[in-house]
Design a protein around this motif. Structure first.
Motif: not given
Length: 144
Positions: A81-108
């Motif tokens: 993250e190189t910008t400061v998104p609005k709060a709602k976009d922060m939430i959306k970004n973190l949802i996607l990132d937590n879902e991505q980490i779940t996929q990464t963990a499952r790949s192991v």
């Protein structure tokens, strides 16, 4: 060792999510400020602990854990993250990132199962549960 290599991806994802969540904690604004400021602090504190646990598992497997930002950037599937998104976009970004980490963990999982590595499987199960719960809690903030 293949398990340690895959755990290095999980470590990198976790570290970059830690940085992003901490950044959001510092910079969130708006009507949800108090809620998000505290929630993000809880999340980045948990991620800081997770980084240590994952790195120590890599070391227990006899491999050096990656420890530089350059290595984490190369190994991670989380976008910086190189910008400061609005709060709602922060939430959306973190949802996607937590879902991505779940996929990464499952790949192991298949690699750890093949190596009969119950300790890594246990760690992965815990990480998946935490990231799924975090994504759910963040998603609940976006419901009307």
């Amino acid at each position: 060792m293949r398990i340690a290599e895959k755990l290095s991806n999980l470590l990198a994802d976790t570290y970059l999510l830690y940085i992003k969540t901490h950044n959001y904690h510092w910079n969130v604004t708006g009507p949800l400020f108090q809620t998000l400021h505290l929630m993000f602090e809880t999340q980045y504190t948990e991620l800081a602990t997770a980084v240590d646990v994952i790195a120590e598992r890599i070391r227990a497997l006899g491999v050096h854990a990656p420890g530089s930002y350059a290595q984490f950037s190369e190994l991670s599937s989380i976008t910086e993250e190189t910008t400061v998104p609005k709060a709602k976009d922060m939430i959306k970004n973190l949802i996607l990132d937590n879902e991505q980490i779940t996929q990464t963990a499952r790949s192991v999982f298949p690699v750890a199962e093949k190596g009969d590595d119950e300790a890594t499987l246990d760690l992965l199960t815990q990480r998946i549960q935490i990231h799924e719960k975090t994504a759910w809690m963040l998603r609940s903030l976006l419901e009307e």
